[in-house]
Design an enzyme around this catalytic site. Structure first.
Site, PDB file in Angstrom:
ATOM      1  CB  SER A   1      -0.913   0.008   1.097  1.00  0.00           C
ATOM      2  OG  SER A   1      -1.891   0.967   1.265  1.00  0.00           O
TER       3      SER A   1
ATOM      4  CG  ASP B   1      -3.691  -3.788  -3.111  1.00  0.00           C
ATOM      5  OD1 ASP B   1      -4.062  -3.676  -4.686  1.00  0.00           O
ATOM      6  OD2 ASP B   1      -4.647  -4.077  -2.510  1.00  0.00           O
TER       7      ASP B   1
ATOM      8  CG  HIS C   1      -5.655  -2.554   0.700  1.00  0.00           C
ATOM      9  ND1 HIS C   1      -4.810  -2.549  -0.282  1.00  0.00           N
ATOM     10  CD2 HIS C   1      -5.038  -1.604   1.564  1.00  0.00           C
ATOM     11  CE1 HIS C   1      -3.740  -1.404   0.029  1.00  0.00           C
ATOM     12  NE2 HIS C   1      -3.855  -1.074   1.232  1.00  0.00           N
TER      13      HIS C   1
END
Length: 300
Positions: free
Chosen positions: A146, A169, A224
């Site tokens: 992330s 991600d 996620h």
């Protein structure tokens, strides 16, 4: 049928004459260094030294450091975007600090591997001196999830010793557009199905259009949190409610993530392993992976 696990607790470090390849790992926004123990432990089990950082830019859920003089904990709390400040400028400052901390971690390992005495303020039994001559600093990658994914991309700009990056991600929003042409090394983007948006993936494609070795793949049935330990902690029903698990089995998701990363790392760190058996994953070939990304409707 055996219920015994073939591991030893607090086993001695096994020196490696050729040196272990090194991965610096960066956590996501509001996360912490141990939240990725599943993927980091998996990579370590394949023969990597993995250093999971906890950043001091106020993006960790809560972290602290100890001052050498006082020996007390100095806490760094999580900080939201200040009122009246644009999120991009706030997050951009953070991602530059984070990438700088990845570089500092690499330099620390350089000192440790050379045998330089490094003071560890934290109370740990592990003797850092056993790592002398056991890290191969010609085979170094940076990785993150992330916010940590875009941190890994930026670290390639800041430190030429990073040979490649693996971005899980990645949240590309904080990176300024002028830096995309400056990313010199290949990146593997392993995305989840329910997080990415067209705008975010378009920024990844800026890098893949400039470097044919940069790859973008997506795991179907994933969310996620599928690339964190949260996906393993609760039962299937509760995890679905909390959004920590998609339809993809967590163990299968970990296999895909680690195998794709290993194939990519062998290719760009010049490893003499058999990780290339999973090269098809880098092209999005498989039952649960696709190239690039099917777009969803959720926000970043």
């Amino acid at each position: 049928g055996s219920c015994r696990v073939p591991v030893s607790w607090n086993g001695p470090f096994k020196p490696c004459s050729s040196g272990y390849p090194l991965i610096i790992f960066s956590h996501g926004l509001g996360a912490f260094r141990t939240l990725y123990s599943s993927v980091c432990s998996e990579l370590a089990s394949w023969g990597f030294a993995v250093a999971a950082l906890e950043h001091r830019d106020h993006s960790a859920s809560a972290t602290y450091f100890c001052t050498a003089e006082a020996g007390r904990e100095e806490w760094i709390p999580y900080q939201r975007v200040p009122q009246g400040q644009k999120e991009f400028y706030f997050r951009n400052q953070q991602v530059h600090q984070r990438a700088g901390e990845c570089v500092r971690a690499l330099r620390l390992f350089k000192d440790i591997s050379s045998g330089k005495s490094v003071l560890n303020i934290l109370h740990q039994d592990f003797d850092l001196s056993v790592l002398k001559d056991s890290i191969d600093l010609t085979k170094v990658a940076v990785m993150g999830h992330s916010f940590g994914g875009v941190t890994a991309v930026l670290a390639l700009v800041k430190e030429p010793r990073f040979k490649c990056a693996v971005a899980l991600d990645a949240w590309m929003f904080p990176l300024e557009n002028v830096l995309y042409p400056e990313v010199p090394k290949p990146v593997l983007f392993i995305n989840t199905e329910k997080f990415q948006t067209p705008e975010n993936v378009a920024k990844m494609k800026k890098l893949s259009s400039r470097n044919s070795q940069t790859k973008i793949i997506t795991m179907l049935g994933s969310v996620h949190q599928s690339q964190t330990d949260f996906t393993f902690l609760n039962g299937k029903f509760i995890s679905r409610i909390l959004g920590a698990r998609g339809t993809l089995d967590p163990h299968k998701g970990l296999d895909i993530t680690s195998r794709a990363a290993l194939a990519f790392l062998q290719r760009h760190l010049n490893l003499e392993e058999e990780f290339n058996q999973w090269d098809n994953l880098l092209e999005g070939i498989g039952d649960l992976v696709v190239p690039e990304a099917p777009f969803c409707h959720s926000k970043l």
